[in-house]
Design a protein around this motif. Structure first.
Motif, mmCIF file in Angstrom:
data_model
loop_
_atom_site.group_PDB
_atom_site.id
_atom_site.type_symbol
_atom_site.label_atom_id
_atom_site.label_comp_id
_atom_site.label_asym_id
_atom_site.label_seq_id
_atom_site.Cartn_x
_atom_site.Cartn_y
_atom_site.Cartn_z
ATOM 1 N N GLU A 1 -0.423 3.312 5.882
ATOM 2 C CA GLU A 1 -0.379 3.334 4.411
ATOM 3 C C GLU A 1 -0.761 4.703 3.853
ATOM 4 O O GLU A 1 -0.153 5.181 2.884
ATOM 5 C CB GLU A 1 -1.320 2.258 3.866
ATOM 6 C CG GLU A 1 -1.283 2.116 2.343
ATOM 7 C CD GLU A 1 -2.165 0.983 1.859
ATOM 8 O OE1 GLU A 1 -2.352 0.860 0.637
ATOM 9 O OE2 GLU A 1 -2.664 0.226 2.714
ATOM 10 N N GLN B 1 -0.468 1.366 -4.942
ATOM 11 C CA GLN B 1 -0.205 1.068 -3.543
ATOM 12 C C GLN B 1 1.295 0.894 -3.361
ATOM 13 O O GLN B 1 1.936 0.120 -4.068
ATOM 14 C CB GLN B 1 -0.925 -0.202 -3.099
ATOM 15 C CG GLN B 1 -2.455 -0.062 -3.089
ATOM 16 C CD GLN B 1 -3.110 -1.317 -2.563
ATOM 17 O OE1 GLN B 1 -2.442 -2.308 -2.323
ATOM 18 N NE2 GLN B 1 -4.419 -1.267 -2.405
ATOM 19 N N LYS C 1 4.582 0.182 -0.692
ATOM 20 C CA LYS C 1 4.942 -0.479 0.535
ATOM 21 C C LYS C 1 6.379 -0.099 0.898
ATOM 22 O O LYS C 1 7.246 -0.047 0.032
ATOM 23 C CB LYS C 1 4.812 -1.985 0.434
ATOM 24 C CG LYS C 1 3.385 -2.452 0.171
ATOM 25 C CD LYS C 1 3.313 -3.949 0.118
ATOM 26 C CE LYS C 1 1.868 -4.415 -0.117
ATOM 27 N NZ LYS C 1 1.771 -5.887 -0.181
#
Length: 417
Positions: free
Chosen positions: A379, A414, A416
């Motif tokens: 990540e 965040q 993804k």
């Protein structure tokens, strides 16, 4: 014109006044007639000059002799009178001129020179370390001859330093003498280093005897494997020879190295020497070396397993030398042999390397490859890639404040993949 005459044993001789000799004699007669004391003063002056030169010469000789006597006296002082004898010995010798080297040889004769039997173990160690520190080869070799003659060796740590220095100088005779001394004294080094095989091999290598050096390594390898220190030293010697062989681009020696590595593995089941040759060949820019590395990798299953376990350190080693091509080829090798974990580690390290250099195109290619191979980055690396992409794609972010704000915004979300 009047003629000058002088009386000789054979009669009267006439000298023409126009000749150089006649003029000189005429001037001398005239000077003696007008100033009777002048000729005596000239003679006294000449005599005074000669006396001054003689005094200066005598004084110079006396001072040189006195300096030598003082230096000789300092060198011959007992060690107990000077705790810094080891350091002073090299310093005093360094003060001598080249013209005094013959006297120094006489001073160092067994009858007049330093006798190490009068030294304690710490004093001998300090004296050898002092000569090693200042690279005083003459004094060092003299002390080594004393150690061999009187069979008195330094402590193990100092002894290792001495052996390494002798091997770097290519001094095989001294190494052979020390090996014989170790056998006679039953010193542990005789077994630990298999009759000093690693040091002899390096000395032979520096002397240009590559075949004999490899033979010495081969013969001493089995005996050196009995202890951890012996194994480490023999491997260091082998790695040194391998690295210098590839640096010199010696194909003939490389073939000999590969043969010795194969023999050692067959006899002792030690894959290290094969892996050592493989690594240097793999990192080489030459196609023939890379081909040799490929053949070794295909032939030895143990080599494939070792490289798989050490994929991250190996990749980091290539990146530290900025050998990107070797990393790309390493990834291809891992893919061919279905070593996915090792391949993923290399891709991750390569991304970090390119990200630190702000290379957006290289990072984008790595991200694409990871996606196609189903080896996603972590990540943090995804965030780093997006941050790098936004920094270089937004034309309005020209100030440091705007770029900082943009980075802050990207890190607050965040993402993804």
């Amino acid at each position: 014109m009047a003629m000058l005459t002088r009386l000789t044993s054979s009669g009267t001789t006439t000298v023409a006044p126009g000749s150089p000799k006649g003029l000189q004699r005429f001037q001398n007669y005239l000077t003696a007639f007008l100033w009777p004391g002048a000729s005596q003063r000239q003679q006294r002056k000449a005599s005074t000059q000669l006396d001054a030169i003689d005094c200066f010469t005598n004084d110079l000789v006396n001072r040189k002799t006195q300096k030598w006597e003082e230096l000789r006296e300092n060198l011959m002082k007992p060690v107990a009178e000077d705790s810094n004898y080891g350091a002073n010995f090299g310093q005093n010798v360094g003060l001598m001129s080249k013209g005094m080297m013959s006297d120094l040889k006489t001073l160092r004769s067994p009858q007049l020179g330093l006798d190490i039997r009068s030294l304690s173990q710490p004093q001998l160690d300090n004296l050898l370390l002092a000569t090693l520190e200042i690279k005083n080869k003459v004094d060092f070799l003299y002390l080594i001859r004393q150690c061999v003659r009187w069979q008195q060796l330094p402590c193990n740590e100092v002894f290792i330093s001495c052996l390494k220095y002798l091997s770097s100088l290519g001094r095989m005779q001294q190494l052979e003498s020390l090996a014989e001394t170790c056998r006679q004294l039953k010193h542990p080094f005789a077994n630990t280093y298999s009759d000093l095989a690693p040091f002899k091999a390096i000395a032979l290598w520096h002397n240009g005897n590559s075949d004999v050096a490899l033979m010495t390594l081969h013969r001493g390898y089995g005996g050196s494997l009995n202890t951890d220190e012996g194994r480490r030293m023999i491997r260091v010697a082998f790695r040194t020879i391998v690295e210098e062989t590839l640096a010199q681009k010696s194909e003939a020696v490389l073939i000999s190295l590969i043969d010795v590595a194969r023999d050692i593995y067959r006899e002792h089941k030690d894959i290290f020497v094969v892996a050592c040759v493989w690594k240097q060949c793999f990192a080489s820019d030459w196609f023939c070396d890379q081909k040799s590395a490929g053949e070794l990798f295909e032939h030895y299953k143990e080599l494939q397993q070792l490289v798989d376990r050490r994929a991250s350190p190996l990749c980091s080693s290539f990146l530290s030398r900025h050998n990107i091509d070797a990393v790309h080829r390493l990834i291809e090798v891992f893919l061919q042999h279905n070593q996915r974990t090792a391949c993923g580690n290399c891709l991750s390290l390569l991304f970090n390397y390119q990200y630190l250099r702000k290379d957006l195109r290289a990072c984008a290619e790595i991200v694409k490859s990871c996606s196609e191979l189903e080896m996603p980055l972590n990540e943090l690396q995804n965030e780093q890639f997006l941050s790098l992409f936004l920094d270089q794609s937004d034309p309005f972010e020209t100030t440091a404040g705007n770029r900082s704000a943009a980075k802050y915004k990207t890190k607050s979300f965040q993402y993804k993949f």
